[in-house]
Design a protein around this motif. Structure first.
Motif, PDB file in Angstrom:
ATOM      1  N   UNK A 158      54.954  31.019 -42.140  1.00 56.23           N
ATOM      2  CA  UNK A 158      56.293  30.713 -41.638  1.00 56.23           C
ATOM      3  C   UNK A 158      56.609  29.266 -41.993  1.00 56.23           C
ATOM      4  N   UNK A 159      57.805  29.039 -42.508  1.00 55.64           N
ATOM      5  CA  UNK A 159      58.249  27.697 -42.865  1.00 55.64           C
ATOM      6  C   UNK A 159      59.252  27.211 -41.830  1.00 55.64           C
ATOM      7  N   UNK A 160      59.068  25.998 -41.335  1.00 53.39           N
ATOM      8  CA  UNK A 160      60.008  25.383 -40.390  1.00 53.39           C
ATOM      9  C   UNK A 160      60.655  24.185 -41.081  1.00 53.39           C
ATOM     10  N   UNK A 161      61.968  24.255 -41.273  1.00 53.19           N
ATOM     11  CA  UNK A 161      62.723  23.175 -41.918  1.00 53.19           C
ATOM     12  C   UNK A 161      63.447  22.407 -40.817  1.00 53.19           C
ATOM     13  N   UNK A 162      63.174  21.102 -40.728  1.00 55.10           N
ATOM     14  CA  UNK A 162      63.661  20.339 -39.587  1.00 55.10           C
ATOM     15  C   UNK A 162      63.949  18.890 -39.956  1.00 55.10           C
TER      16      UNK A 162
END
Length: 279
Positions: free
Chosen positions: A143-147
């Motif tokens: 899972x990729x979290x872009x923040x």
């Protein structure tokens, strides 16, 4: 004489405030955009470039805000042009209506991928988004979290605890603008009357009170007054009416001493409805 409605002060960056400003003006409201932060993309973002090239390898890409979505698609357009398409096998996850709308503007919708989003519009955050995810099915997947370059780690920690491989990428940063004389005069003017303030980030509140404290200090210096505990600007700000689309922002506002807080559902349309219904 018919009383005029309060001025609406929108604290978003100028580019992100224009749509809300236009819609409110169409309904007869006076709107002033008073940005309390700016969005700055992280240049030469090699991590984001690599993630975009391999987006099909992620089971879900989670965006913390519309800014994160815009940053990723700016990278897409720069590296791959407008012919690039979101991989069908990769789901997207967002926490609010504004982010869902931003995905749609970039061509990502329920018609071409799975989008996870809290169903309860009155409470949209990492906790309610987490409840929508099939954690058992995601175990062992990426899972990729872009923040932003700072923020809560609740979502990331919870995914790791569920044996999910998580990668986080900082795609932008919030920058507080300089509190120059123009902003000082504007804020002083706002505090002389009752305004309706649109607050869509809790960090805005601390900046706003810090600026009020600076106004008080400037006033004391101008008068040659040594009383350091006088804070009329701060007190006046705490009496202004806030419109916030997230319960966590409302909690922070109460903790900081704000007295009039209207909690709306997520999304600009709900903010507008709340602003118009309170007239």
């Amino acid at each position: 004489m018919i009383p005029t409605s309060p001025v609406v002060v929108v604290t978003r960056p100028l580019r992100q405030a224009s749509n809300l400003q236009e819609k409110l003006q169409q309904q007869g409201r006076t709107v002033i955009v008073f940005p309390l932060f700016e969005i700055e993309s992280i240049s030469n973002n090699l991590e984001l470039d690599l993630a975009v090239r391999n987006l099909h390898q992620y089971a879900v890409v989670m965006f913390v805000s519309p800014n994160a979505i815009d940053a990723l698609f700016q990278c897409v357009e720069k590296k791959h042009g407008k012919t690039w398409q979101w991989p069908e096998e990769t789901a997207a996850a967002v926490v609010g209506a504004a982010s869902r709308q931003s995905l749609l503007l970039h061509g990502v919708s329920d018609t071409n991928t799975r989008i996870y989003c809290p169903r309860n519009e009155s409470r949209t955050d990492s906790e309610t988004l987490l409840a929508e995810l099939p954690l058992d099915d995601l175990a062992g997947k990426k899972v990729l979290v872009v923040r932003a370059d700072s923020g809560r780690d609740f979502f990331v920690d919870a995914l790791k605890k569920a044996s999910i491989e998580v990668q986080t990428i900082s795609s932008y940063r919030r920058v507080i603008p300089f509190f120059d004389k123009v902003k000082q005069q504007l804020l002083s003017t706002f505090l002389q009357s009752a305004c309706d303030w649109v607050i869509t980030s809790s960090s805005v509140l601390t900046t706003l009170l810090a600026w009020c404290e600076q106004l008080d200090q400037l006033e004391l210096l101008a008068r040659g007054d040594s009383q350091k505990n006088i804070c009329p600007a701060v007190a006046k700000m705490q009496q202004q009416k806030l419109y916030v689309p997230h319960f966590r922002i409302a909690e922070v506002a109460r903790e900081l001493g704000f007295k009039q807080i209207c909690l709306t559902a997520s999304g600009d349309e709900n903010l507008i409805l709340a602003l118009q219904s309170q007239l």
